[in-house]
Every structure is written in structure tokens, then in C-alpha cells.
Design an enzyme around this catalytic site. Structure first.
Site, PDB file in Angstrom:
ATOM      1  N   CYS A   1       0.838  -1.206   0.000  1.00 15.05           N
ATOM      2  CA  CYS A   1       0.000   0.000   0.000  1.00 15.05           C
ATOM      3  C   CYS A   1       0.874   1.259   0.000  1.00 15.05           C
ATOM      4  CB  CYS A   1      -0.976  -0.075   1.155  1.00 15.05           C
ATOM      5  SG  CYS A   1      -2.414   0.948   0.869  1.00 15.05           S
TER       6      CYS A   1
ATOM      7  N   HIS B   1      -3.132  -5.241   1.891  1.00 15.21           N
ATOM      8  CA  HIS B   1      -2.369  -5.411   3.135  1.00 15.21           C
ATOM      9  C   HIS B   1      -2.294  -6.878   3.566  1.00 15.21           C
ATOM     10  CE1 HIS B   1      -1.895  -1.202   4.445  1.00 15.21           C
ATOM     11  NE2 HIS B   1      -3.038  -0.998   3.804  1.00 15.21           N
TER      12      HIS B   1
ATOM     13  N   GLU C   1      -0.204  -8.209   5.375  1.00 19.47           N
ATOM     14  CA  GLU C   1       0.283  -8.286   6.762  1.00 19.47           C
ATOM     15  C   GLU C   1      -0.849  -8.295   7.784  1.00 19.47           C
ATOM     16  OE1 GLU C   1       0.420  -5.741   4.769  1.00 19.47           O
ATOM     17  OE2 GLU C   1       0.107  -3.840   5.825  1.00 19.47           O
TER      18      GLU C   1
HETATM   19  N1  GLN Z   1      -3.576   6.393   1.259  1.00 18.55           N
HETATM   20  C1  GLN Z   1      -2.245   6.104   1.702  1.00 18.55           C
HETATM   21  C2  GLN Z   1      -1.224   6.897   0.893  1.00 18.55           C
HETATM   22  O1  GLN Z   1      -1.531   7.423  -0.114  1.00 18.55           O
HETATM   23  C3  GLN Z   1      -1.952   4.613   1.604  1.00 18.55           C
HETATM   24  C4  GLN Z   1      -2.909   3.863   2.501  1.00 18.55           C
HETATM   25  C5  GLN Z   1      -2.372   2.620   3.119  1.00 18.55           C
HETATM   26  O2  GLN Z   1      -1.158   2.364   3.193  1.00 18.55           O
HETATM   27  N2  GLN Z   1      -3.276   1.857   3.664  1.00 18.55           N
HETATM   28  O3  GLN Z   1      -0.103   6.972   1.292  1.00 18.55           O
END
Ligand code: GLN
Length: 203
Positions: free
Chosen positions: A84, A176, A178
Site C-alpha cells: 500500500c 495489506h 500483513e
Molecule cells: N492512502 C495512503 C497513501 O496514499 C496509503 C494507505 C495505506 O497504506 N493503507 O499513502
């Protein structure tokens, strides 16, 4: 010098869900170390970049002098796994932004592409790489990968979008893994990226 039995995998621990990653890495047989400064970077056999807020992580990485040494090691082949926000740190290009980042993964991403926090969702993800046919994907204000370069392998998609990609020693997911115990992605990273890299003597 004799090498440790377990590979040492750093988890960037400036912000975000680094504790969950550390737990998954230990289950996968690695030694996990939280990284908040540059001094331990030369010792690492791999690095995990967690989910969180990529803008905050980038400014903290610059402030603590982590961005450049980590970028150098990843570009030189240190196995890296980003989820992410971690994928956003690794991306070569982010729509509408020209901040300095690691930039080692040849993808163009759009941040927060699925909406705000309440638009976060779970989805069943099909992939052929893990032995398991499907894994549960948790998407939290996830980025969308808009395009991938020719060196990037797409390992899984959701609704047509790449959600799990690999470029050489770099693995990255827009979801995610994890947060869902039992998904074998950390084990795959440790066994097929980190241990292989060590055997190949990348450090
Ligand atoms: N929205 C976050 C970003 O742009 C990422 C979100 C996440 O890691 N769950 O950095």
C-alpha cells in the site's frame, strides 16, 4: 564472518502498520528489525515498507536520512517488499506528485484511487504464485496501479487492476497481506527473495 542463521529483514518503522509486518516476518522465519535510522541499513538482507501514509513516511525518511541510503541499496538489489503506502514509496511515478521517492518499481500509481477510508474494502484475490489459489485482500485507501513497465510482472489483479507485482528483487501489493495472518506472501518474500539474495551474495 559467519552469517546469522535467520536472515535480517528491516521494517521501516517511522509510521504505519510496521508491527504487523514484523510479526509476519518472524512467523516466516526471519529476524525482523524496526528501522528508524540509517545506521542499520548496510546490515539488512531485506526491507519491508509498510502501509500507512506515504507522504508522512517520505518526509520522515528524508528527515532521518534514510531515503538516500535505502534507495541506493534497493537499486543495488536489496530485496524489498512494499504494501500500500510502501508500494507508493517504491513507485517510479505517482500521479500529480513529483516528490523524491525510492522510485525503483516501474509503475505509475494513483493514490487513494478507490475513495476515502469508508470506501476501504476486502476482496478475494486470485494468484498463481503462492500455492494457495486465492488470498483475502484488505484494501485501505489503496493506490491503484495505472500502468506497469515492461520489466514488471503482474502476479494478481482485482477488477482488472494489478494488485500484486514483482520487478526482480522487488515485491509490492496495493493491499495489506500483513493484516491477514496465514497469507503466505511474507514467507514467499523471505524464502524466494531474501534467502535467494543472500545465497547469491548480494551482500
Ligand atoms: N492512502 C495512503 C497513501 O496514499 C496509503 C494507505 C495505506 O497504506 N493503507 O499513502
Amino acid at each position: 564472518m559467519a552469517k546469522r542463521a535467520a536472515p535480517l529483514v528491516g521494517v521501516l518503522a517511522l509510521q504505519g502498520d510496521y508491527e504487523a509486518h514484523a510479526a509476519r516476518l518472524c512467523e516466516a522465519g526471519a529476524e525482523a528489525e524496526e528501522i528508524r535510522s540509517a545506521d542499520r541499513i548496510p546490515l539488512l538482507d531485506g526491507i519491508v515498507l509498510p502501509g500507512g501514509e506515504s507522504g508522512v513516511m517520505l518526509s520522515l525518511m528524508e528527515r532521518f536520512g534514510i531515503l538516500e541510503p535505502l534507495k541506493e541499496r534497493i537499486l543495488a538489489g536489496l530485496p524489498a517488499f512494499g504494501t500500500c503506502a510502501g508500494l507508493i514509496l517504491l513507485a517510479k511515478a505517482v500521479e500529480g506528485e513529483d516528490k523524491r521517492r525510492i522510485g525503483a518499481l516501474d509503475v505509475l500509481v494513483r493514490r487513494n484511487a478507490y475513495g476515502t477510508q469508508i470506501d476501504s474494502f476486502r476482496a478475494t484475490i486470485s494468484t498463481t504464485v503462492l500455492g494457495a489459489e486465492t488470498v483475502e485482500g484488505v484494501f485501505i485507501r489503496a493506490p491503484r496501479i495505472l500502468s506497469v513497465g515492461s520489466e514488471v510482472e503482474v502476479l494478481a489483479r482485482h477488477a482488472g487492476d494489478p494488485v500484486l507485482v514483482r520487478q526482480g528483487s522487488i515485491l509490492a501489493a496495493t493491499f495489506h497481506p500483513e493484516l491477514v495472518p496465514g497469507i503466505p506472501l511474507h514467507a514467499w518474500f523471505v524464502d524466494s527473495f531474501v534467502k535467494k539474495g543472500r545465497e547469491a551474495g548480494q551482500r
